[in-house]
Design an enzyme around this catalytic site. Structure first.
Site, short mmCIF file in Angstrom:
data_model
loop_
_atom_site.label_atom_id
_atom_site.label_comp_id
_atom_site.label_asym_id
_atom_site.label_seq_id
_atom_site.Cartn_x
_atom_site.Cartn_y
_atom_site.Cartn_z
CE LYS A 204 -3.16 2.41 3.18
NZ LYS A 204 -4.10 2.25 4.30
C1 5RP Z 1 -1.27 5.19 8.02
C2 5RP Z 1 -2.35 4.48 7.31
C3 5RP Z 1 -3.73 4.88 7.67
O1 5RP Z 1 -4.12 4.89 8.90
C4 5RP Z 1 -4.74 4.78 6.63
O2 5RP Z 1 -5.06 3.45 6.34
C5 5RP Z 1 -4.40 5.62 5.44
O3 5RP Z 1 -5.47 5.74 4.56
P1 5RP Z 1 -5.77 7.15 3.86
O4 5RP Z 1 -4.45 7.80 3.62
O5 5RP Z 1 -6.44 6.79 2.56
O6 5RP Z 1 -6.65 7.93 4.78
O7 5RP Z 1 -2.10 3.66 6.48
O8 5RP Z 1 -0.05 4.87 7.44
#
Ligand code: 5RP
Length: 293
Positions: A204
């Site tokens: 991610k």
């Molecule tokens: C922090 C994270 C988050 O808490 C979250 O999942 C990020 O998602 P978004 O940027 O789309 O709000 O991964 O590293």
């Protein structure tokens, strides 16, 4: 695009769990991230977690809460696959130490809670890089014994230089310069490759210009986070650009639940991810859905 269904063809629990979160037609996923509370407390849009998730769950392929969020605010009968946030121990109250994370959920607990996988943050280039890569490798090693999916996140903590790649803007709110964009690409290519080399099934990360190169460099399929809340049009544009560049979907939070119309937004994001809609078409869809119950 590195397809998730390119995985080896014989039966495995891991593959079957992948099938639960990936749409068999598009080969992509809309994973809803609602794990922010583990270090942000109660950010806008997540004050009442149950109220936030309920209308969104029908439109996501999987959802990613913390263990506390899951136990307190999810209906135990929910059918949406769960990807648990498995690391934490940090908080915005100590911004300088945001990259210092520990494992917060055991693999046994993940299995017990019927999660299909987990996420963990890797802070590449930051002081606790090694510990956070160790969190990924240790958890992945054990989770794979049970066929659970491992998602490694290229996180940047409170680092001001890296932070602007996540926010998509400079610290003073100004637009990223060509040099900033070059740095973002270089950093994200490196970080994604490192996280994938250390065994994450899915990486991610954040969108940047030249994203094809990030996808190419990374050994695992990529989903994008949304980062800081951006205007609807912009969020749909970077989602479209990321998918076009080869991302296999999103693991998105704030750009959905902090949107003025979260239910319309998640459907617009879905249309880009699964139906190959352009950002402009998805914006039309969003506009036609907003305000509807
Ligand atoms: C922090 C994270 C988050 O808490 C979250 O999942 C990020 O998602 P978004 O940027 O789309 O709000 O991964 O590293």
């Amino acid at each position: 695009m590195k397809k998730i269904f390119d995985y080896k063809t014989e039966w495995s629990g891991l593959k079957n769990r992948m099938a639960q979160m990936f749409n068999s037609k598009s080969g992509r996923t809309v994973l809803l991230a609602v794990d922010h509370g583990y270090f942000q407390g109660a950010p806008a849009g997540l004050e009442d977690l149950r109220k936030t998730i309920e209308p969104l769950l029908p439109f996501c392929d999987a959802v990613s809460p913390t263990i506390g969020g899951l136990k307190s605010s999810f209906n135990p009968w929910v059918k949406t696959p769960i990807i648990l946030r498995a690391t934490g121990g940090n908080s915005m109250r100590k911004p300088a130490e945001l990259d210092d994370e520990i494992v917060t959920v055991s693999v046994q607990e993940m299995v017990n809670l019927n999660a299909i996988g987990f996420t963990t943050s890797c802070y590449i280039g930051l002081p606790h890089q090694t510990d956070t890569i160790a969190n990924l490798t240790t958890l992945t090693d054990e989770a794979h014994r049970y066929g659970l999916i491992s998602i490694g996140i290229t996180a940047v903590g409170s680092d001001p230089v890296l932070g602007k790649f996540v926010k998509g803007e400079r610290e003073d709110g100004g637009e990223l310069t060509a040099e900033d964009k070059k740095d973002a690409l270089k950093y994200l290519k490196h970080a994604c490759r490192v996280v994938s080399e250390n065994g994450a099934d899915i990486v991610k990360t954040y969108y940047c210009d030249g994203f094809e190169e990030v996808v190419e460099a990374c050994l695992a399929p990529i989903v994008i986070a949304g980062g800081t809340k951006r205007p609807t049009k912009e969020a749909l544009e970077f989602t479209y650009n990321a998918v076009k560049a080869g991302a296999i979907g999103v693991d998105m939070g704030r750009n959905i639940f902090q949107n003025e119309n979260p239910v319309a937004m998640i459907q617009a994001v879905r249309a880009v991810v699964h139906d190959n809609m352009t950002a402009a078409q998805a914006l039309d869809l969003y506009n036609s859905l907003k305000g509807k119950k």
